[in-house]
Design an enzyme around this catalytic site. Structure first.
Site, PDB file in Angstrom:
ATOM      1  N   LYS A 115      -5.652   5.095   5.262  1.00 29.28           N
ATOM      2  CA  LYS A 115      -4.488   4.210   5.332  1.00 29.28           C
ATOM      3  C   LYS A 115      -3.497   4.695   6.392  1.00 29.28           C
ATOM      4  CE  LYS A 115      -3.487   4.429   0.939  1.00 29.28           C
ATOM      5  NZ  LYS A 115      -2.839   4.223  -0.376  1.00 29.28           N
ATOM      6  N   ASP A 228       5.068   9.005   0.454  1.00 23.61           N
ATOM      7  CA  ASP A 228       3.941   8.318  -0.202  1.00 23.61           C
ATOM      8  C   ASP A 228       4.022   8.461  -1.719  1.00 23.61           C
ATOM      9  OD1 ASP A 228       1.613   6.761   0.037  1.00 23.61           O
ATOM     10  OD2 ASP A 228       0.337   8.515  -0.264  1.00 23.61           O
ATOM     11  N   LYS A 268       6.057   4.205   1.378  1.00 22.96           N
ATOM     12  CA  LYS A 268       5.253   3.346   0.502  1.00 22.96           C
ATOM     13  C   LYS A 268       6.163   2.551  -0.420  1.00 22.96           C
ATOM     14  CE  LYS A 268       2.355   5.078  -2.661  1.00 22.96           C
ATOM     15  NZ  LYS A 268       1.045   5.604  -3.131  1.00 22.96           N
TER      16      LYS A 268
END
Length: 519
Positions: A115, A228, A268
Site C-alpha cells: 500500500k 498508520d 490513514k
C-alpha cells in the site's frame, strides 16, 4: 541486481478489454480537494476551538453512513472465517502481495508494504535531490512502511533517515490487544524507535509529544510523516470512525507539530462522516497546499480504509497557537480514549464550498466500498468454475499491472534496514510474534457477528461457559515463585522459568483471592 519475474500461467494480453478496465479501476480510486481560485479557506479562529462546542452533523453525510451501515448489516449473519475466505478470493488485488514477496523478496513485505509503495509512487513525496531525507513514522508496528520507504529510496538512489514510533511491545502496562503481535523488526532496530519518556510509545500522551518535538529538532527538518494507526473495531463496526477519531486527530496534530514547511504527510483514515473528521479535513486543507485521498489497489476494496496525502505544509500564520489549543483538547489524559464527547469547532467556521467538496468525496468512496460489498454478497457462497477462472485471470493481471505501473524492482540485500539473514536463521529467532501459531488463531473471532453480540450480552458466568476450552499439557515442569501478604491474598505470582517455551515472564496481580492454603 535484476531478478526475472516469473511469467503468468495465463495469457494476460488475451484478457478482454472490459476485464482489464475493471482491474485497472482499482488503481484509480483517488480524489482531491481542489481549491477554488476565487475562494480562500482560512484557519478557524483559535477562540472558536474549544471543549464546549456541541456535536453537530451534516444530513447528507449521515445519510451516507446509514446507507453503508445498512449494507454492512447484511454481513451480520455470515460466519466470519467463511466470509473472509470468500472476500479474500474475490479481491482482484489478492495476488499482489504474494507476487511481490516471491519475485522480489523485499524486507518485511506485507499488505502495508505494498500500500505504501503505491502511495509514494503515485504522489511526489520525495525530494530526489535531498542529501538526507528525514522521516517520522507514527503507529508504525510492525514496520512495513519503513521497509517499503527504504526500498523506494534505494531504488531511486536517495539517502534517508527515519524514526518510527509505536506502542512499546515490551511495556507491561500496554494492552496486548492494542499492540501488533510481531516484534521481529522492532527488536532488530530497537535503538531507532521512539517510545517517549514514559517508555509506552503512546502517541496520544502530551509529554511524549513534547519530547518527540525536541527529538525531531535534533534530527533537522522533517520532510515526511506517516501515520498508520488504528483500533480494533470489530465489536462496533457501525461506529468505526468514532472509535478511532481521537487517535487520528492526535496523529495529525503530532505531524503538524514536527513537520518542516514544505513537508508532506500520509495519514490513514476510514469514513469521514462525523463532525470531528470534517473539522480535521478542513484544517488540513488550510495547513497544506494540496490534500488528496487514495484507496490503494492493494487495500481491500470492501473496507473503509483510505489514505490522506497532504503535500507541502504551509505553516500559516497562527498555526502554532491553533495546534497547541487542539493539543490541549485532544491530548488531555482525562479524555475518553476513543470517542471525544465534543466537537473541535462549530460548523459555521467551515465554508460551504469546502463542505460541498467533502460530501462529494465521501459519496465517491462510500459508493466504491458499497459496490464491492454488494458484489461479494451477490456471489456468496457458491462460485461457478467459470467465474472462478475469470477471477484468477483478473488477479494475475492486477499483479502484473502493479509491477509495471509502479516499476517495482529488487534492491540488493545489503541495502535492507536490517542485515539480510538466511531463512533458516530467521526461523531460529525467538520473538514476540505469534504469526502462524495456534495462539493467534485463538485471538481471531469466529462465528457470526450476531452470535458474538448475543454472547456479549450474557451474564459473565454464562459467557465463561461459552468459551472454548484449551488443553495445555507442558512437557517440562514450570516453577512458580509466590509472594503473598496473607494466606488468602497473593500479591504477586511470577513464572520464573519454562523450559519448553524458553522464556521468562512476570505477571502482576493486585489482589488475587487464593482459595486454599499456599504451599
Amino acid at each position: 541486481m535484476d531478478r526475472k519475474r516469473k511469467s503468468s500461467n495465463t495469457t494476460i494480453s488475451n484478457l478482454d478489454l472490459l476485464s482489464r478496465t475493471k482491474a485497472e479501476k482499482l488503481f484509480q480510486k483517488k480524489a482531491s480537494y481542489v481549491k477554488d481560485k476565487d475562494i480562500e479557506w482560512h484557519l478557524p479562529n483559535t477562540q472558536a476551538v474549544g471543549s464546549t462546542c456541541p456535536v453537530w452533523t451534516v444530513t447528507e453525510l449521515q445519510d451516507l453512513k446509514l446507507k453503508l451501515n445498512n449494507l454492512k448489516d447484511k454481513l451480520s449473519d455470515k460466519e466470519i472465517s467463511e466470509w473472509h475466505s470468500h472476500t479474500q478470493f474475490m479481491n482482484f488485488a489478492g495476488n499482489i502481495v504474494q507476487d511481490v514477496r516471491q519475485q522480489l523478496h523485499p524486507e518485511l513485505c506485507t499488505q502495508a508494504w505494498c500500500k505504501f509503495y503505491e502511495i509514494i509512487s503515485t504522489y511526489d513525496l520525495v525530494d530526489f535531490d535531498s542529501s538526507n531525507f528525514n522521516t517520522v513514522h507514527l503507529c508504525e508496528a510492525p514496520g512495513a512502511f519503513v521497509t517499503s520507504l527504504n526500498h523506494f529510496l534505494i531504488s531511486n538512489e536517495v539517502h534517508g533517515h527515519g524514526m518510527p514510533n509505536t506502542l512499546n511491545p515490551w511495556y507491561e502496562g500496554n494492552s496486548v490487544g492494542e499492540m501488533i503481535d510481531d516484534d521481529h523488526f522492532i527488536r532488530d532496530t530497537a535503538d531507532y524507535w521512539y517510545f517517549g519518556p514514559d517508555n509506552t510509545g503512546n502517541i496520544m500522551d502530551l509529554s511524549n509529544l513534547k519530547c518527540l518535538v525536541e527529538k525531531c529538532q535534533e534530527m533537522g527538518n522533517i520532510h515526511l510523516v506517516t501515520a498508520d494507526g488504528s483500533i480494533d473495531c470489530q465489536d462496533d463496526p457501525a461506529e468505526q470512525e468514532l472509535v478511532v477519531s481521537r487517535l487520528h486527530i492526535c496523529e495529525a496534530l503530532t505531524t503538524m507539530s514536527i513537520l518542516a514547511p514544505g513537508g508532506h504527510m500520509v495519514l490513514k483514515k476510514f469514513t469521514m462522516f462525523e463532525c470531528d473528521t470534517i473539522c480535521l479535513m478542513y484544517i488540513l486543507n488550510c495547513m497544506f497546499s494540496e490534500v488528496h485521498l487514495i484507496k490503494p489497489a492493494s487495500s481491500k476494496s470492501g473496507n473503509s480504509e483510505v489514505y490522506i496525502v497532504c503535500k507541502e505544509f504551509l505553516a500559516p500564520d497562527g498555526h502554532k497557537l491553533l495546534i497547541n489549543r487542539m493539543c490541549e483538547m485532544y491530548f488531555d489524559s482525562d479524555s475518553n480514549l476513543s470517542t471525544p464527547p465534543r466537537c473541535m469547532f462549530a460548523i459555521d467556521q467551515i465554508p460551504g464550498s469546502f463542505l460541498h467538496k467533502h460530501i462529494n468525496i465521501c459519496t465517491l468512496f462510500t459508493n466504491l466500498q458499497g459496490e464491492t460489498i454488494q458484489n461479494n454478497l451477490d456471489h456468496y457462497p457458491v462460485l461457478s468454475d467459470k467465474y472462478r477462472a475469470w477471477i484468477e485471470s483478473v488477479k494475475e493481471y492486477c499483479a502484473e499491472f502493479y509491477f509495471n505501473l509502479y516499476n517495482v524492482r529488487p534492491v540488493p540485500d545489503h541495502c535492507r534496514v536490517v542485515p539480510f539473514r538466511t531463512q533458516k536463521k530467521i526461523k531460529k529467532l525467538n520473538g514476540f510474534s505469534t504469526r502462524g501459531s495456534k495462539f493467534r488463531d485463538k485471538k481471531r473471532r469466529n462465528g457470526t457477528f450476531n452470535d458474538r453480540q448475543m454472547v456479549a450480552r450474557l451474564p459473565w458466568k454464562q459467557r465463561i461457559q461459552q468459551m472454548e476450552k484449551l488443553e495445555i499439557s507442558p512437557i517440562h515442569p514450570v516453577w512458580f515463585k509466590v509472594i503473598y501478604q496473607s494466606l488468602f491474598c497473593i500479591e504477586m505470582l511470577v513464572i520464573v522459568y519454562c523450559k519448553r517455551e524458553n522464556f521468562c515472564m512476570g505477571l502482576n496481580f493486585a489482589y488475587f483471592m487464593y482459595q486454599g492454603t499456599p504451599t
